[in-house]
Design a protein around this motif. Sequence first.
Motif, short mmCIF file in Angstrom:
data_model
loop_
_atom_site.label_atom_id
_atom_site.label_comp_id
_atom_site.label_asym_id
_atom_site.label_seq_id
_atom_site.Cartn_x
_atom_site.Cartn_y
_atom_site.Cartn_z
N SER A 65 0.85 -1.18 0.00
CA SER A 65 0.00 0.00 0.00
C SER A 65 0.89 1.24 0.00
CB SER A 65 -0.91 0.03 1.24
OG SER A 65 -1.82 -1.04 1.23
N ALA A 66 0.66 2.13 -0.95
CA ALA A 66 1.40 3.38 -1.03
C ALA A 66 0.58 4.47 -0.34
CB ALA A 66 1.68 3.75 -2.48
N VAL A 67 1.22 5.17 0.60
CA VAL A 67 0.54 6.16 1.42
C VAL A 67 1.22 7.51 1.22
CG1 VAL A 67 -0.12 6.78 3.78
CG2 VAL A 67 -0.01 4.38 3.11
N ARG A 68 0.44 8.53 0.88
CA ARG A 68 1.01 9.85 0.60
C ARG A 68 0.49 10.89 1.59
NH1 ARG A 68 -0.20 10.56 -4.65
NH2 ARG A 68 1.90 10.24 -5.48
N LYS A 69 1.35 11.86 1.89
CA LYS A 69 0.96 12.96 2.75
C LYS A 69 0.50 14.15 1.90
CE LYS A 69 2.54 15.71 6.69
NZ LYS A 69 3.70 16.07 7.57
N ASN A 70 -0.72 14.59 2.14
CA ASN A 70 -1.26 15.78 1.49
C ASN A 70 -1.64 16.77 2.58
OD1 ASN A 70 -1.35 14.91 -1.38
ND2 ASN A 70 -2.71 13.33 -0.57
N GLY A 71 -0.85 17.85 2.68
CA GLY A 71 -1.06 18.77 3.79
C GLY A 71 -0.69 18.08 5.09
N ASP A 72 -1.66 17.94 6.00
CA ASP A 72 -1.42 17.26 7.27
C ASP A 72 -2.04 15.86 7.31
OD1 ASP A 72 -0.05 19.45 8.33
OD2 ASP A 72 -1.92 20.40 8.99
N THR A 73 -2.50 15.38 6.16
CA THR A 73 -3.24 14.11 6.13
C THR A 73 -2.53 13.07 5.28
OG1 THR A 73 -5.34 15.30 6.40
CG2 THR A 73 -5.45 13.02 5.63
N TRP A 74 -2.40 11.88 5.84
CA TRP A 74 -1.86 10.74 5.11
C TRP A 74 -3.01 9.88 4.60
CZ3 TRP A 74 3.41 9.93 4.40
CH2 TRP A 74 4.27 10.70 5.19
N SER A 75 -2.89 9.40 3.34
CA SER A 75 -3.95 8.55 2.78
C SER A 75 -3.36 7.60 1.75
CB SER A 75 -5.05 9.40 2.13
OG SER A 75 -4.52 10.22 1.11
N VAL A 76 -4.03 6.46 1.56
CA VAL A 76 -3.59 5.44 0.60
C VAL A 76 -3.94 5.89 -0.81
CG1 VAL A 76 -3.86 3.04 -0.13
CG2 VAL A 76 -3.89 3.61 2.31
N PHE A 77 -2.98 5.78 -1.75
CA PHE A 77 -3.29 6.13 -3.14
C PHE A 77 -3.02 4.97 -4.10
CE2 PHE A 77 1.17 7.33 -2.65
CZ PHE A 77 1.75 6.98 -3.85
N GLN A 78 -2.49 3.85 -3.59
CA GLN A 78 -2.31 2.67 -4.45
C GLN A 78 -2.19 1.42 -3.60
OE1 GLN A 78 1.43 2.31 -6.59
NE2 GLN A 78 0.53 1.10 -8.25
N ASN A 79 -2.80 0.33 -4.07
CA ASN A 79 -2.59 -1.00 -3.52
C ASN A 79 -2.21 -1.91 -4.69
OD1 ASN A 79 -3.49 -0.76 -0.61
ND2 ASN A 79 -5.35 -0.06 -1.64
N ILE A 80 -1.09 -2.63 -4.56
CA ILE A 80 -0.59 -3.43 -5.67
C ILE A 80 -0.08 -4.77 -5.14
CG2 ILE A 80 1.70 -2.34 -5.57
CD1 ILE A 80 1.80 -2.62 -8.65
N SER A 81 -0.35 -5.84 -5.89
CA SER A 81 0.03 -7.18 -5.47
C SER A 81 1.53 -7.40 -5.62
CB SER A 81 -0.72 -8.23 -6.29
OG SER A 81 -0.29 -9.54 -5.95
N THR A 82 2.08 -8.25 -4.75
CA THR A 82 3.49 -8.65 -4.84
C THR A 82 3.66 -10.00 -5.53
OG1 THR A 82 3.44 -9.78 -2.71
CG2 THR A 82 4.00 -7.43 -2.68
N LEU A 83 2.55 -10.58 -6.01
CA LEU A 83 2.59 -11.93 -6.58
C LEU A 83 2.21 -11.92 -8.05
CD1 LEU A 83 0.76 -13.77 -3.66
CD2 LEU A 83 3.21 -13.93 -4.19
N PRO A 84 2.72 -12.87 -8.82
CA PRO A 84 2.29 -13.00 -10.22
C PRO A 84 0.79 -13.33 -10.27
CG PRO A 84 4.27 -14.29 -9.80
CD PRO A 84 3.77 -13.84 -8.46
N LYS A 85 0.14 -12.93 -11.35
CA LYS A 85 -1.31 -13.12 -11.47
C LYS A 85 -1.71 -14.59 -11.50
CE LYS A 85 -2.28 -8.74 -13.83
NZ LYS A 85 -2.83 -8.09 -15.06
N ASP A 86 -0.82 -15.47 -11.97
CA ASP A 86 -1.18 -16.88 -12.10
C ASP A 86 -0.87 -17.70 -10.85
OD1 ASP A 86 1.55 -16.76 -12.27
OD2 ASP A 86 1.73 -18.00 -14.08
N PHE A 87 -0.40 -17.05 -9.79
CA PHE A 87 -0.09 -17.79 -8.56
C PHE A 87 -1.35 -17.95 -7.73
CE2 PHE A 87 1.19 -17.86 -4.03
CZ PHE A 87 1.98 -18.99 -4.04
#
Length: 370
Positions: free
Chosen positions: A244-266
């Motif tokens: 999960s990628a979390v970015r700070k905008n102003g004083d607030t942190w929020s998730v802007f991406q979730n990406i798998s660490t595994l191949p699609k066929d696993f």
Amino acid sequence: MLRNILFNCLFLFLSVTATFAQDKQLFYVGTFTDEGAEGINYCSLDTKTGAIELLTTFKGIDNPSFLRLGPEKKFMYSVSRTTPEVEPTGGYVVAYKLDDHGGLHFLNKQVSNGSGPCHIDVSPDRKYVAIATYGGGTTSIYPVKEDGSLEKALTVVHNNGSSVHPNQTQPHAHSIKFSSTEPSIFSADLGTDQLNIFHFQDGNLGRYEQEFVKLPAGSGPRHFAFHPTEEVIYVINELNSTISAVRKNGDTWSVFQNISTLPKDFDGESYCADIHFSKDGQYLYGSNRGHNSIAVFKVKPDEKLTFLGTVPVEGDWPRNFGITPNGEWMLVANQRSHNITVFKINTETGMPKFSGKQIALPAPVCIEFL
């Protein structure tokens, strides 16, 4: 004439010694002694060939799993998981002094204020040590004395909550890190799906208006890595094999991406563990236990990740891995196969390639470079 010969011999000796030193990267290995290890291993990596040599083992501490050197490389700290019979709280945090040869000398230890201590960090000014406990769901702050030893915990925070996965019936603080750009400490809690945010001042942990970043239900945040700007944090999630990628905008942190660490066929069972950046910050790596691989990502200009593929770790259960300070080598600690495998990193593509080199060591679970 004799004087010139002696001078030339001395110059040659010093040149060879310096070259030898430059070709060696020293590092420590944290282990689980209840899985056959004897303590903290002290090793040398040949940065020309990738060969690893075990130099010595520092014994006498139960399960010195996670290690962290202080900024000046004069002191090292480890967590130590014990049984309730040995210590009712379930463990310790231990301080060591380094000698000129990298030897470790015990200074003292303090109770961990929670069972299953699993992660540790040292503040940039080396005045404080912070730990997280998996079983206790606590985070604790310890003042560091001038001689490197630890005082009793100044602050202990008990996390609260749960989530949807069977492994999330209670809090499980799994990692903790000091920010180097602001008075903050971040801690990932696997049991509550939260990246907790603490205000840190004079050894005390307080709460910001935003107390945490909520991650996807059932994800199980474990470890995390700061982007070089520290405006983005990448959290590797154990239970659903994502980052999960979390970015700070102003004083607030929020998730802007979730990406798998595994191949699609696993379609097997796998659990993420560790996460690190390449030296240049252009690539991000995460370990998959079960799939037994290192996932490789390209970091785009907008800080989103692109999945490049996975590389087999040549072992079983890659709990931890490390990248050498020169950015050229990756060492993977495979807990269940009891080996550390060595990979050469292609700095142009970011892809690690198995060097053919490895060393057999019981239950390696942490790599810390000197």
